[in-house]
Design a protein around this motif. Structure first.
Motif, mmCIF file in Angstrom:
data_model
loop_
_atom_site.group_PDB
_atom_site.id
_atom_site.type_symbol
_atom_site.label_atom_id
_atom_site.label_comp_id
_atom_site.label_asym_id
_atom_site.label_seq_id
_atom_site.Cartn_x
_atom_site.Cartn_y
_atom_site.Cartn_z
ATOM 1 N N GLN A 1 0.708 -1.280 -0.191
ATOM 2 C CA GLN A 1 -0.223 0.159 0.136
ATOM 3 C C GLN A 1 0.807 0.998 -0.176
ATOM 4 O OE1 GLN A 1 -2.526 -0.169 3.311
ATOM 5 N NE2 GLN A 1 -4.223 -2.114 2.383
ATOM 6 N N LEU A 2 1.885 1.253 0.692
ATOM 7 C CA LEU A 2 2.853 2.219 0.984
ATOM 8 C C LEU A 2 3.468 2.571 -0.482
ATOM 9 C CD1 LEU A 2 4.135 4.305 3.151
ATOM 10 C CD2 LEU A 2 6.170 2.574 3.514
ATOM 11 N N ASN A 3 3.898 1.889 -1.681
ATOM 12 C CA ASN A 3 3.987 1.795 -2.676
ATOM 13 C C ASN A 3 3.330 2.534 -3.813
ATOM 14 O OD1 ASN A 3 6.566 1.890 -4.663
ATOM 15 N ND2 ASN A 3 5.569 -0.644 -4.872
ATOM 16 N N ALA A 4 2.070 2.166 -3.381
ATOM 17 C CA ALA A 4 1.367 2.311 -4.766
ATOM 18 C C ALA A 4 1.044 3.719 -4.453
ATOM 19 C CB ALA A 4 -0.192 1.133 -4.027
ATOM 20 N N ASP B 1 3.617 5.538 -5.530
ATOM 21 C CA ASP B 1 3.672 6.088 -6.960
ATOM 22 C C ASP B 1 2.374 6.404 -7.668
ATOM 23 O OD1 ASP B 1 3.983 4.296 -10.056
ATOM 24 O OD2 ASP B 1 1.896 3.836 -9.811
ATOM 25 N N GLU B 2 1.572 6.899 -6.719
ATOM 26 C CA GLU B 2 0.673 7.953 -7.287
ATOM 27 C C GLU B 2 1.376 9.453 -7.319
ATOM 28 O OE1 GLU B 2 -3.176 7.592 -5.194
ATOM 29 O OE2 GLU B 2 -3.135 5.471 -5.530
ATOM 30 N N LEU B 3 2.269 9.364 -5.745
ATOM 31 C CA LEU B 3 2.673 10.128 -5.590
ATOM 32 C C LEU B 3 3.085 10.423 -6.527
ATOM 33 C CD1 LEU B 3 3.761 12.616 -3.907
ATOM 34 C CD2 LEU B 3 4.885 11.298 -3.109
ATOM 35 N N TYR B 4 4.689 10.210 -7.305
ATOM 36 C CA TYR B 4 5.217 10.373 -8.773
ATOM 37 C C TYR B 4 4.291 11.060 -9.699
ATOM 38 C CZ TYR B 4 8.919 9.653 -11.590
ATOM 39 O OH TYR B 4 9.427 9.950 -12.684
ATOM 40 N N LYS C 1 -1.462 13.484 -1.300
ATOM 41 C CA LYS C 1 -0.545 12.026 -1.566
ATOM 42 C C LYS C 1 0.588 11.923 -0.293
ATOM 43 C CE LYS C 1 -2.524 9.909 -2.739
ATOM 44 N NZ LYS C 1 -3.392 8.455 -2.708
ATOM 45 N N LEU C 2 1.717 13.029 -0.667
ATOM 46 C CA LEU C 2 2.493 12.686 0.262
ATOM 47 C C LEU C 2 2.401 12.943 1.652
ATOM 48 C CD1 LEU C 2 5.354 12.767 0.659
ATOM 49 C CD2 LEU C 2 5.567 15.226 0.378
ATOM 50 N N GLU C 3 0.789 13.691 2.679
ATOM 51 C CA GLU C 3 0.361 13.612 3.792
ATOM 52 C C GLU C 3 -0.069 12.291 4.066
ATOM 53 O OE1 GLU C 3 1.041 15.305 6.311
ATOM 54 O OE2 GLU C 3 2.042 17.494 4.916
ATOM 55 N N GLN C 4 -0.306 11.289 3.009
ATOM 56 C CA GLN C 4 -1.052 10.052 2.761
ATOM 57 C C GLN C 4 -0.060 9.115 3.569
ATOM 58 O OE1 GLN C 4 -4.329 8.914 0.286
ATOM 59 N NE2 GLN C 4 -5.074 11.377 0.503
ATOM 60 N N LEU C 5 0.883 9.260 2.491
ATOM 61 C CA LEU C 5 2.078 8.965 2.728
ATOM 62 C C LEU C 5 2.623 8.094 3.769
ATOM 63 C CD1 LEU C 5 4.246 7.630 -0.490
ATOM 64 C CD2 LEU C 5 5.853 8.573 1.441
ATOM 65 N N GLY C 6 3.440 9.451 4.244
ATOM 66 C CA GLY C 6 3.915 10.010 5.539
ATOM 67 C C GLY C 6 2.547 9.469 7.192
ATOM 68 N N LEU D 1 12.042 -2.082 -0.477
ATOM 69 C CA LEU D 1 10.833 -2.492 0.454
ATOM 70 C C LEU D 1 9.951 -3.417 -0.632
ATOM 71 C CD1 LEU D 1 9.737 0.284 2.722
ATOM 72 C CD2 LEU D 1 11.314 -1.343 2.923
ATOM 73 N N THR D 2 9.170 -3.407 -1.252
ATOM 74 C CA THR D 2 9.225 -4.456 -2.030
ATOM 75 C C THR D 2 9.472 -5.207 -2.715
ATOM 76 O OG1 THR D 2 8.079 -2.920 -3.122
ATOM 77 C CG2 THR D 2 6.525 -3.010 -1.302
ATOM 78 N N HIS D 3 10.770 -4.598 -2.870
ATOM 79 C CA HIS D 3 10.957 -5.753 -4.248
ATOM 80 C C HIS D 3 12.312 -6.204 -4.238
ATOM 81 C CE1 HIS D 3 7.314 -3.573 -6.621
ATOM 82 N NE2 HIS D 3 7.317 -4.967 -7.189
ATOM 83 N N ALA D 4 12.588 -6.701 -3.843
ATOM 84 C CA ALA D 4 13.811 -6.668 -2.726
ATOM 85 C C ALA D 4 14.742 -7.377 -3.253
ATOM 86 C CB ALA D 4 14.033 -7.533 -1.075
#
Length: 288
Positions: A49-52, A55-58, A72-77, A132-135
């Motif tokens: 979810q953090l990675n998604a 991705d939206e932020l970017y 979106k950055l606030e939500q990510l934090g 984090l999600t694709h080690a």
């Protein structure tokens, strides 16, 4: 020496002992995997979810929608504070991700933020959450070619004593390195990142110094190339292929052990039968 009754340990008992030792080694390996610090499904779900969100932020930032990017950055934090990172990365990795989010907030909240500054800030977050999600195959590995080329061009400029071009190439190399540095702290050991930090600082100092300092960059550049290969786990320009040790299922261990038991037990019975007929059984037949 092992003894059994009044004689030495029998072949059948020895076979069983060997099998038990083999199985103990297999089970110990299986337990060592299970008794580590595995990442739970809930952790994986939260990291995804953090990675998604990153991705939206970017995408918002690339589209120039800075207001949505800020939200979106606030939500990510907020999402990051809900995740337990044990087993996913080191303390340094968590700190790097947190600091990257804080820095991005400062950049996006600035009145005079430029699109380039905003994109660079959120790119660091995007790469870090992906790490984090694709080690095994994170996106930051794609930076190898560009950084290697910048290092080679830096070396050529140093050989030609072209300080201006060398400074430009070092700046390019530094920019790319800064972009992936949080991801490196998530994916690699901290001492590896510290080595690269020291090399970059050393070269900046030499380029800003006297002509004699410029001549000392040759050895540092060789260490830089080796450190890049170490960080990216590369020895040449071929594609990066991670080496992953396959896990051994417990059912396979039990099946293998059963086959070994059957084979050794049969061999032990044949040896025991041969010894009985050759020695004990033969004497009794002769007495009759």
């Amino acid at each position: 020496m092992f003894v059994f009754g009044n004689g030495r340990l029998g072949w059948s008992s020895l076979a069983v002992l060997l099998v038990l030792l083999v199985l103990a080694g297999c089970v110990k390996k299986e337990q060592s995997v299970e008794q580590g610090n595995p990442v739970s499904p809930e952790q994986l779900r939260q990291a995804a979810q953090l990675n998604a969100a990153a991705d939206e932020l970017y995408r918002y930032m690339m589209d120039g929608d800075i207001e949505k990017a800020r939200d979106k950055l606030e939500q990510l934090g907020s999402k990051m504070t809900e995740i337990r990172f044990e087993g996913m990365t080191s303390v340094e990795g968590v700190s790097a991700l947190s600091e990257t989010i804080v820095q991005a907030k400062r950049v996006l909240q600035s009145v005079h933020v430029t699109p380039e500054e905003g994109q660079a800030a959120v790119a660091k977050i995007r790469l870090a959450t992906d790490a984090l999600t694709h080690a095994n195959q994170p996106m930051w590995l794609q930076y190898y070619k560009g950084m290697k080329e910048a290092a080679d061009q830096l070396g050529q400029a140093v050989q030609l004593r072209d300080r201006g071009t060398a400074a430009k190439q070092l700046e390019e190399l530094q920019f790319r390195y800064n972009t992936i540095r949080p991801s490196l702290l998530i994916s690699r050991q901290p001492f590896q990142v510290e080595k690269m930090d020291s090399l970059m600082a050393f070269m900046r100092g030499r380029l800003s110094g006297a002509e004699s300092d410029l001549q000392q960059l040759g050895g540092a550049l060789e260490h830089l190339r080796l450190t890049l290969d170490e960080l990216f786990q590369r020895t040449d320009r071929s594609a990066y292929v991670p080496m992953v040790e396959p896990e051994v299922p417990m059912a396979s261990v039990v099946l293998l052990g059963s086959v070994i038991v059957a084979i050794l037990s049969f061999a032990a019975w044949r040896i025991f039968d041969f010894e009985r007929n050759s020695f004990g059984g033969g004497n009794r037949r002769g007495g009759r």
